[in-house]
Design a protein around this motif. Sequence first.
Motif, PDB file in Angstrom:
ATOM      1  N   ALA A  51       0.839  -1.200   0.000  1.00  0.00           N
ATOM      2  CA  ALA A  51       0.000   0.000   0.000  1.00  0.00           C
ATOM      3  C   ALA A  51       0.874   1.251   0.000  1.00  0.00           C
ATOM      4  O   ALA A  51       1.928   1.294   0.629  1.00  0.00           O
ATOM      5  CB  ALA A  51      -0.901  -0.005   1.227  1.00  0.00           C
ATOM      6  N   VAL A  52       0.437   2.259  -0.736  1.00  0.00           N
ATOM      7  CA  VAL A  52       1.148   3.532  -0.817  1.00  0.00           C
ATOM      8  C   VAL A  52       0.233   4.635  -0.317  1.00  0.00           C
ATOM      9  O   VAL A  52      -0.942   4.711  -0.704  1.00  0.00           O
ATOM     10  CB  VAL A  52       1.595   3.837  -2.264  1.00  0.00           C
ATOM     11  CG1 VAL A  52       2.324   5.168  -2.329  1.00  0.00           C
ATOM     12  CG2 VAL A  52       2.489   2.726  -2.792  1.00  0.00           C
ATOM     13  N   ASP A  53       0.776   5.493   0.540  1.00  0.00           N
ATOM     14  CA  ASP A  53       0.017   6.611   1.090  1.00  0.00           C
ATOM     15  C   ASP A  53       0.159   7.808   0.155  1.00  0.00           C
ATOM     16  O   ASP A  53       1.162   8.520   0.173  1.00  0.00           O
ATOM     17  CB  ASP A  53       0.554   6.950   2.479  1.00  0.00           C
ATOM     18  CG  ASP A  53      -0.176   8.140   3.100  1.00  0.00           C
ATOM     19  OD1 ASP A  53      -1.226   8.534   2.559  1.00  0.00           O
ATOM     20  OD2 ASP A  53       0.316   8.668   4.108  1.00  0.00           O
ATOM     21  N   GLY A  54      -0.837   8.029  -0.673  1.00  0.00           N
ATOM     22  CA  GLY A  54      -0.784   9.145  -1.606  1.00  0.00           C
ATOM     23  C   GLY A  54      -0.891   8.662  -3.043  1.00  0.00           C
ATOM     24  O   GLY A  54      -0.888   7.465  -3.314  1.00  0.00           O
ATOM     25  N   ALA A  55      -0.981   9.612  -3.987  1.00  0.00           N
ATOM     26  CA  ALA A  55      -1.130   9.285  -5.404  1.00  0.00           C
ATOM     27  C   ALA A  55       0.222   9.356  -6.095  1.00  0.00           C
ATOM     28  O   ALA A  55       0.773  10.447  -6.310  1.00  0.00           O
ATOM     29  CB  ALA A  55      -2.119  10.252  -6.049  1.00  0.00           C
ATOM     30  N   PHE A  56       0.756   8.183  -6.422  1.00  0.00           N
ATOM     31  CA  PHE A  56       2.044   8.103  -7.109  1.00  0.00           C
ATOM     32  C   PHE A  56       1.932   7.122  -8.266  1.00  0.00           C
ATOM     33  O   PHE A  56       1.243   6.105  -8.163  1.00  0.00           O
ATOM     34  CB  PHE A  56       3.143   7.633  -6.152  1.00  0.00           C
ATOM     35  CG  PHE A  56       3.413   8.590  -5.028  1.00  0.00           C
ATOM     36  CD1 PHE A  56       4.324   9.626  -5.183  1.00  0.00           C
ATOM     37  CD2 PHE A  56       2.748   8.476  -3.822  1.00  0.00           C
ATOM     38  CE1 PHE A  56       4.567  10.514  -4.155  1.00  0.00           C
ATOM     39  CE2 PHE A  56       2.976   9.357  -2.785  1.00  0.00           C
ATOM     40  CZ  PHE A  56       3.887  10.383  -2.952  1.00  0.00           C
ATOM     41  N   GLU A  57       2.614   7.433  -9.345  1.00  0.00           N
ATOM     42  CA  GLU A  57       2.659   6.534 -10.500  1.00  0.00           C
ATOM     43  C   GLU A  57       4.111   6.117 -10.709  1.00  0.00           C
ATOM     44  O   GLU A  57       5.021   6.950 -10.686  1.00  0.00           O
ATOM     45  CB  GLU A  57       2.143   7.242 -11.752  1.00  0.00           C
ATOM     46  CG  GLU A  57       2.193   6.352 -12.991  1.00  0.00           C
ATOM     47  CD  GLU A  57       1.813   7.088 -14.264  1.00  0.00           C
ATOM     48  OE1 GLU A  57       1.659   6.430 -15.296  1.00  0.00           O
ATOM     49  OE2 GLU A  57       1.686   8.332 -14.209  1.00  0.00           O
ATOM     50  N   ILE A  58       4.328   4.826 -10.895  1.00  0.00           N
ATOM     51  CA  ILE A  58       5.676   4.328 -11.169  1.00  0.00           C
ATOM     52  C   ILE A  58       5.805   4.102 -12.661  1.00  0.00           C
ATOM     53  O   ILE A  58       4.961   3.445 -13.278  1.00  0.00           O
ATOM     54  CB  ILE A  58       5.962   3.036 -10.385  1.00  0.00           C
ATOM     55  CG1 ILE A  58       5.840   3.290  -8.886  1.00  0.00           C
ATOM     56  CG2 ILE A  58       7.363   2.513 -10.718  1.00  0.00           C
ATOM     57  CD1 ILE A  58       6.023   2.059  -8.021  1.00  0.00           C
ATOM     58  N   VAL A  59       6.864   4.647 -13.258  1.00  0.00           N
ATOM     59  CA  VAL A  59       7.058   4.566 -14.711  1.00  0.00           C
ATOM     60  C   VAL A  59       8.476   4.116 -15.023  1.00  0.00           C
ATOM     61  O   VAL A  59       9.397   4.260 -14.207  1.00  0.00           O
ATOM     62  CB  VAL A  59       6.797   5.930 -15.382  1.00  0.00           C
ATOM     63  CG1 VAL A  59       5.364   6.384 -15.149  1.00  0.00           C
ATOM     64  CG2 VAL A  59       7.785   6.985 -14.887  1.00  0.00           C
ATOM     65  N   HIS A  60       8.637   3.541 -16.212  1.00  0.00           N
ATOM     66  CA  HIS A  60       9.972   3.237 -16.720  1.00  0.00           C
ATOM     67  C   HIS A  60      10.656   4.558 -17.084  1.00  0.00           C
ATOM     68  O   HIS A  60      10.078   5.390 -17.791  1.00  0.00           O
ATOM     69  CB  HIS A  60       9.902   2.357 -17.961  1.00  0.00           C
ATOM     70  CG  HIS A  60       9.554   0.933 -17.678  1.00  0.00           C
ATOM     71  ND1 HIS A  60      10.450   0.035 -17.153  1.00  0.00           N
ATOM     72  CD2 HIS A  60       8.390   0.256 -17.853  1.00  0.00           C
ATOM     73  CE1 HIS A  60       9.877  -1.143 -17.020  1.00  0.00           C
ATOM     74  NE2 HIS A  60       8.624  -1.040 -17.424  1.00  0.00           N
ATOM     75  N   ALA A  61      11.863   4.757 -16.636  1.00  0.00           N
ATOM     76  CA  ALA A  61      12.640   5.951 -16.997  1.00  0.00           C
ATOM     77  C   ALA A  61      13.602   5.560 -18.114  1.00  0.00           C
ATOM     78  O   ALA A  61      14.568   4.832 -17.879  1.00  0.00           O
ATOM     79  CB  ALA A  61      13.399   6.471 -15.783  1.00  0.00           C
ATOM     80  N   SER A  62      13.316   6.026 -19.311  1.00  0.00           N
ATOM     81  CA  SER A  62      14.159   5.675 -20.456  1.00  0.00           C
ATOM     82  C   SER A  62      14.702   6.899 -21.186  1.00  0.00           C
ATOM     83  O   SER A  62      15.810   6.862 -21.724  1.00  0.00           O
ATOM     84  CB  SER A  62      13.379   4.787 -21.440  1.00  0.00           C
ATOM     85  OG  SER A  62      12.168   5.417 -21.815  1.00  0.00           O
TER      86      SER A  62
END
Length: 248
Positions: A107-118
């Motif tokens: 679970a994550v507290d808050g709105a975060f998006e994980i993306v590939h950094a390319s």
Amino acid sequence: MFESDVHAYLRAAAGDTAVRVPPFLARFDEHGDGLFFNYAIPDDGARPAPGDVRDLVGAFAARRRTPRLEYLPAAAPAVEAALLAAGFAAERRLPILTCAGTPPAPAVDGAFEIVHASDDALLWQVARVQSEAYGMPEATAHDVARLRAVAERGGLVALAVDAATGEGAGAAQFGPPHEGVSELAGVGVRAAHRRRGIAAALTAWLTREGRDAGITTPFLMPDDDGAERIYRRAGYERAAEILHISLR
């Protein structure tokens, strides 16, 4: 043997510029003397003589680097005694954790998006996050180039983005895998975003993505008990120990 597989990965990660100083392989960073980018790995089962250790020290001294090793003692049990006899001192012993199954989604507290950094814009954000998280000097183009090389050689670089601001909050990376083995490293979260579950979320996300990239044996090295608890929440368990040892 897990320890031998990790050693093989570390040797492969050293790259084409690594220097053979039997029975060691030494990697050097021509851009800086940071300890974590300049170290040697012994051959599995190595039994170095005093002259072998002197040659290794000389290779580091010639490059103005601290003589230093990072290796798994279980794969080369005789090496530590030879180093201690030459004046080396252990810096620390860290557990190595691995994940055999599919990690949960913490679970994550808050709105975060994980993306590939390319692309470079995202890689700059990753470099800045990691520099801040680890108390390092301000990120440079060399740091970005190192991350770009990781991505181009088959590794994975991830950025956790704060949905409210669009800024990077956390980052992590997998090195290019070697025979399915890869290290998850550089897990860092900016101070303002800590204690929200971002590190565990990055770890789990990258581990799942790594399966699709051919990473069957992920491993990582927590710095302390607090970090280990984070990684355990992402499905990792202890498997071995690594020794950092140097001559100061």
